[in-house]
Design an enzyme around this catalytic site. Structure first.
Site, PDB file in Angstrom:
ATOM      1  N   ARG A 201      55.563  51.699  49.476  1.00 48.07           N
ATOM      2  CA  ARG A 201      54.152  51.873  49.124  1.00 48.07           C
ATOM      3  C   ARG A 201      53.927  53.239  48.477  1.00 48.07           C
ATOM      4  NH1 ARG A 201      48.779  50.757  51.272  1.00 48.07           N
ATOM      5  NH2 ARG A 201      47.429  52.062  50.022  1.00 48.07           N
ATOM      6  N   ARG A 210      49.539  47.180  45.310  1.00 43.91           N
ATOM      7  CA  ARG A 210      50.332  47.776  46.389  1.00 43.91           C
ATOM      8  C   ARG A 210      51.331  46.774  46.952  1.00 43.91           C
ATOM      9  NH1 ARG A 210      45.392  49.078  49.177  1.00 43.91           N
ATOM     10  NH2 ARG A 210      44.993  50.179  47.268  1.00 43.91           N
ATOM     11  N   ASP A 213      49.825  46.876  52.381  1.00 41.02           N
ATOM     12  CA  ASP A 213      48.652  47.572  52.886  1.00 41.02           C
ATOM     13  C   ASP A 213      48.430  47.118  54.323  1.00 41.02           C
ATOM     14  OD1 ASP A 213      46.455  49.180  52.681  1.00 41.02           O
ATOM     15  OD2 ASP A 213      45.202  47.719  51.637  1.00 41.02           O
ATOM     16  N   ASP A 215      45.826  47.798  57.427  1.00 40.01           N
ATOM     17  CA  ASP A 215      44.584  48.458  57.845  1.00 40.01           C
ATOM     18  C   ASP A 215      44.228  48.095  59.276  1.00 40.01           C
ATOM     19  OD1 ASP A 215      44.072  49.706  55.412  1.00 40.01           O
ATOM     20  OD2 ASP A 215      42.975  47.980  54.609  1.00 40.01           O
TER      21      ASP A 215
HETATM   22  N1  ROI Z   1      41.711  42.545  47.429  1.00 45.49           N
HETATM   23  C1  ROI Z   1      42.292  41.506  48.029  1.00 45.49           C
HETATM   24  N2  ROI Z   1      41.973  40.258  47.660  1.00 45.49           N
HETATM   25  N3  ROI Z   1      43.196  41.680  49.023  1.00 45.49           N
HETATM   26  C2  ROI Z   1      43.542  42.925  49.461  1.00 45.49           C
HETATM   27  O1  ROI Z   1      44.393  43.048  50.388  1.00 45.49           O
HETATM   28  C3  ROI Z   1      42.948  44.034  48.851  1.00 45.49           C
HETATM   29  N4  ROI Z   1      43.207  45.317  49.266  1.00 45.49           N
HETATM   30  C4  ROI Z   1      42.611  46.363  48.730  1.00 45.49           C
HETATM   31  C5  ROI Z   1      41.719  46.244  47.544  1.00 45.49           C
HETATM   32  C6  ROI Z   1      42.442  46.848  46.347  1.00 45.49           C
HETATM   33  C7  ROI Z   1      40.415  46.979  47.792  1.00 45.49           C
HETATM   34  N5  ROI Z   1      41.413  44.853  47.218  1.00 45.49           N
HETATM   35  C8  ROI Z   1      42.023  43.810  47.809  1.00 45.49           C
HETATM   36  O2  ROI Z   1      42.835  47.552  49.236  1.00 45.49           O
END
Ligand code: ROI
Length: 274
Positions: A201, A210, A213, A215
Site C-alpha cells: 500500500r 489502493r 485499505d 478501516d
Molecule cells: N470506493 C469504493 N467503492 N470502495 C472503497 O473501498 C473505497 N475506498 C476509498 C475511497 C477511495 C474513498 N472510495 C472507495 O477509500
C-alpha cells in the site's frame, strides 16, 4: 461482570533498568482481577467451565521469570496480553505489578503499575482496487487472524463496488469482518497499517487506487476523536460499500454517534440515493 481476584502473587524475578536488578533479582507481586462469567462454573460446579487459578498462578510466575523487562509498565503490558490471549474465558483484566523492593534509595512502602485491558468487538472494512483484489483481501484476513491479540468472528462476502469519492479509477472489491481484539484502538490501527504496508500500500492520490485499505468502522461502543483515529468511521453512514457488507454480518452493530444500527444507516442511505 463477575470477577476472580488473585491477590499479590509473590514472584522472584529480574525486571529493572539497573544492572544490579537484572543480575540479582528481587520480589515482585502480581495482583490480577479477572472479569469473566462465573455462572456456568457456578451452576455446574465444574472447573473446566472456569479459569483454574492455580494453573494461572503457575503461568504468571513462569511468564514473569522467563521474560525480562526494564519497566514494570512493560512487564504488565506483556503479561496482560499473555493472560488475555491464553484464557478465552477471561473478558477483561485489571493487572497490578508491585515492586516493593525497587531501588529508590528512600523509605517507601510500595511502587506499582495498574492497567486495565479487555477484549472488545470491532468491525473492519476491507477494500482493494489494484492487483489481485480477492487474493489481497483473503491474505489480509489471514494476517489479521494470525495475530494472537485478534479473534476473527465473522467474515462477509466480497462485493464489487463503484468507486466512491470522485476519483476516476477501477471498481473496488469490498468486504467487512467482525473481530474481537485485546489491542487498544490505536494499536489495532497500527497493526492494520502494517498489514496494509505488507500488501504494498502506498498513499499517493488522496482517495485514489489502493492495493489494500483496512478501516476501523466500529470499536465496541467507543467514540474516539484523536489526531490519528476517528471511531466510528466518520463517513460510514455515506458509504454503501461499508454498510452493505457490515449489514450482512452484523445488521444490529451500533453506531454510538448516531445512536443507530448499521441496518438503519443503510436504509437511510438507500432512501437518500433513490
Ligand atoms: N470506493 C469504493 N467503492 N470502495 C472503497 O473501498 C473505497 N475506498 C476509498 C475511497 C477511495 C474513498 N472510495 C472507495 O477509500
Amino acid at each position: 461482570m463477575d470477577k476472580i481476584t488473585i491477590d499479590r502473587l509473590k514472584i522472584f524475578c529480574n525486571h529493572g533498568v539497573y544492572e544490579e536488578e537484572k543480575k540479582n533479582g528481587q520480589n515482585f507481586y502480581v495482583t490480577a482481577v479477572l472479569y469473566l462469567d462465573t455462572y456456568p462454573a457456578g451452576v455446574s460446579d465444574d472447573l473446566t467451565k472456569s479459569v483454574n487459578y492455580a494453573e494461572l498462578c503457575q503461568n504468571i510466575t513462569g511468564f514473569m521469570q522467563e521474560n525480562r523487562y526494564n519497566l514494570i509498565e512493560a512487564a504488565a503490558e506483556n503479561l496482560a496480553a499473555y493472560i488475555l490471549t491464553e484464557n478465552s474465558a477471561i473478558h477483561a483484566l485489571e493487572l497490578t505489578v508491585h515492586k516493593p523492593e525497587a531501588p529508590i534509595g528512600l523509605p517507601f512502602e510500595n511502587v506499582s503499575v495498574t492497567i486495565f485491558r479487555e477484549w472488545q468487538k470491532a468491525y473492519i472494512a476491507l477494500g482493494s482496487n489494484m492487483g489481485d483484489c480477492r487474493a489481497l483481501l483473503d491474505s489480509a484476513i489471514e494476517k489479521i487472524s494470525a495475530n494472537p491479540a485478534v479473534r476473527l468472528l465473522k467474515k462477509s462476502s466480497y462485493i464489487v463496488t463503484k468507486p466512491y469519492g470522485g476519483v476516476v479509477q477501477d471498481d473496488f472489491l469490498n468486504g467487512c469482518i467482525e473481530i474481537e481484539t485485546c489491542l487498544s484502538p490505536q494499536h489495532l490501527l497500527e497493526f492494520l497499517h502494517t498489514v496494509e504496508n505488507e500488501a504494498g500500500r502506498t498513499r499517493e492520490v488522496h482517495w485514489g487506487p489502493r492495493t489494500l485499505d483496512l478501516d476501523i468502522i466500529l470499536y465496541g461502543n467507543k467514540i474516539i476523536n484523536s489526531e490519528f483515529l476517528t471511531v466510528p468511521h466518520c463517513d460510514m453512514q455515506n458509504r454503501m460499500f461499508v454498510l452493505e457488507p457490515l449489514c450482512e454480518i452484523a445488521p444490529y452493530a451500533y453506531n454510538p454517534v448516531f445512536a443507530k444500527t448499521a441496518l438503519t444507516l443503510k436504509k437511510e442511505l438507500e432512501q437518500c440515493i433513490k
